[in-house]
Design a protein around this motif. Sequence first.
Motif, mmCIF file in Angstrom:
data_model
loop_
_atom_site.group_PDB
_atom_site.id
_atom_site.type_symbol
_atom_site.label_atom_id
_atom_site.label_comp_id
_atom_site.label_asym_id
_atom_site.label_seq_id
_atom_site.Cartn_x
_atom_site.Cartn_y
_atom_site.Cartn_z
ATOM 1 N N ILE A 77 0.840 -1.203 0.000
ATOM 2 C CA ILE A 77 0.000 0.000 0.000
ATOM 3 C C ILE A 77 0.871 1.246 0.000
ATOM 4 N N VAL A 78 1.932 1.233 0.815
ATOM 5 C CA VAL A 78 2.837 2.391 0.855
ATOM 6 C C VAL A 78 3.501 2.587 -0.502
ATOM 7 N N ARG A 79 3.969 1.516 -1.108
ATOM 8 C CA ARG A 79 4.606 1.635 -2.431
ATOM 9 C C ARG A 79 3.608 2.124 -3.479
ATOM 10 N N ARG A 80 2.360 1.705 -3.366
ATOM 11 C CA ARG A 80 1.325 2.119 -4.322
ATOM 12 C C ARG A 80 0.987 3.599 -4.170
ATOM 13 N N PHE A 81 0.811 4.071 -2.949
ATOM 14 C CA PHE A 81 0.363 5.444 -2.727
ATOM 15 C C PHE A 81 1.498 6.458 -2.726
ATOM 16 N N LEU A 82 2.714 6.018 -2.502
ATOM 17 C CA LEU A 82 3.868 6.922 -2.566
ATOM 18 C C LEU A 82 4.753 6.524 -3.740
ATOM 19 N N TRP A 83 4.132 6.333 -4.892
ATOM 20 C CA TRP A 83 4.834 5.875 -6.083
ATOM 21 C C TRP A 83 5.920 6.839 -6.526
ATOM 22 N N PHE A 84 5.810 8.096 -6.177
ATOM 23 C CA PHE A 84 6.740 9.108 -6.659
ATOM 24 C C PHE A 84 8.031 9.152 -5.848
ATOM 25 N N LEU A 85 8.121 8.328 -4.798
ATOM 26 C CA LEU A 85 9.340 8.247 -3.987
ATOM 27 C C LEU A 85 10.041 6.921 -4.256
ATOM 28 N N PRO A 86 11.348 6.930 -4.464
ATOM 29 C CA PRO A 86 12.071 5.669 -4.665
ATOM 30 C C PRO A 86 12.331 4.987 -3.318
ATOM 31 N N LEU A 87 11.393 4.138 -2.883
ATOM 32 C CA LEU A 87 11.496 3.486 -1.585
ATOM 33 C C LEU A 87 11.942 2.036 -1.737
ATOM 34 N N THR A 88 12.850 1.619 -0.888
ATOM 35 C CA THR A 88 13.213 0.201 -0.815
ATOM 36 C C THR A 88 12.152 -0.509 0.030
ATOM 37 N N ASP A 89 12.229 -1.842 0.082
ATOM 38 C CA ASP A 89 11.257 -2.590 0.885
ATOM 39 C C ASP A 89 11.376 -2.240 2.364
ATOM 40 N N GLU A 90 12.593 -2.087 2.853
ATOM 41 C CA GLU A 90 12.795 -1.740 4.266
ATOM 42 C C GLU A 90 12.238 -0.353 4.575
ATOM 43 N N GLU A 91 12.464 0.592 3.674
ATOM 44 C CA GLU A 91 11.941 1.948 3.884
ATOM 45 C C GLU A 91 10.418 1.962 3.834
ATOM 46 N N ALA A 92 9.848 1.224 2.892
ATOM 47 C CA ALA A 92 8.383 1.152 2.795
ATOM 48 C C ALA A 92 7.798 0.492 4.030
ATOM 49 N N ARG A 93 8.482 -0.537 4.567
ATOM 50 C CA ARG A 93 8.016 -1.193 5.786
ATOM 51 C C ARG A 93 8.065 -0.229 6.963
ATOM 52 N N ALA A 94 9.127 0.570 7.052
ATOM 53 C CA ALA A 94 9.254 1.546 8.137
ATOM 54 C C ALA A 94 8.159 2.623 8.035
ATOM 55 N N VAL A 95 7.872 3.067 6.832
ATOM 56 C CA VAL A 95 6.815 4.054 6.633
ATOM 57 C C VAL A 95 5.463 3.457 7.011
ATOM 58 N N ALA A 96 5.214 2.215 6.620
ATOM 59 C CA ALA A 96 3.953 1.558 6.941
ATOM 60 C C ALA A 96 3.778 1.414 8.454
ATOM 61 N N LEU A 97 4.843 1.067 9.155
ATOM 62 C CA LEU A 97 4.773 0.960 10.611
ATOM 63 C C LEU A 97 4.502 2.317 11.241
ATOM 64 N N ARG A 98 5.073 3.353 10.688
ATOM 65 C CA ARG A 98 4.891 4.713 11.224
ATOM 66 C C ARG A 98 3.459 5.215 10.968
#
Length: 139
Positions: free
Chosen positions: A116-137
């Motif tokens: 979901i984070v990767r889908r909605f923040l498509w304009f940011l180059p996020l790695t899986d770890e970064e996307a997981r951290a954002v999702a937890l936050r």
Amino acid sequence: MPEEKPKPAAEPKKDRPVVPGPIGPLVPPYRGPGRVTNVVPAARWRARCGPRVAHTACGPSWTCDACGRDWPCPALRATPTDAARRATLIPEYSRITRQAIRDLRGRPGGPDPVAIVRRFLWFLPLTDEEARAVALRLR
């Protein structure tokens, strides 16, 4: 003694002139009582005689109002996002992503929070770890 000349009557205040524009006469904006200044005109988001034209969505399904695909749809993703635009998108899309995580993660067969984070923040180059951290936050 000098004679006093009568003062001419005051002329009534004239409205602003109506000047012809490229697509017809320009009409001065309404400035009377009851004018609401902070409302976006409906014509900006809707066609004058039909359905919505903006690629918008809201929960719980998060599908595009214009094309019916998963939001943000490919038409919205195709808009250019330079650094300045990304800076303006991050706060709003973070708020939207938080709502989407709450709406979509509990569905059977639904995406996980990282997707979901990767889908909605498509304009940011996020790695899986970064996307997981954002999702937890954002939970």
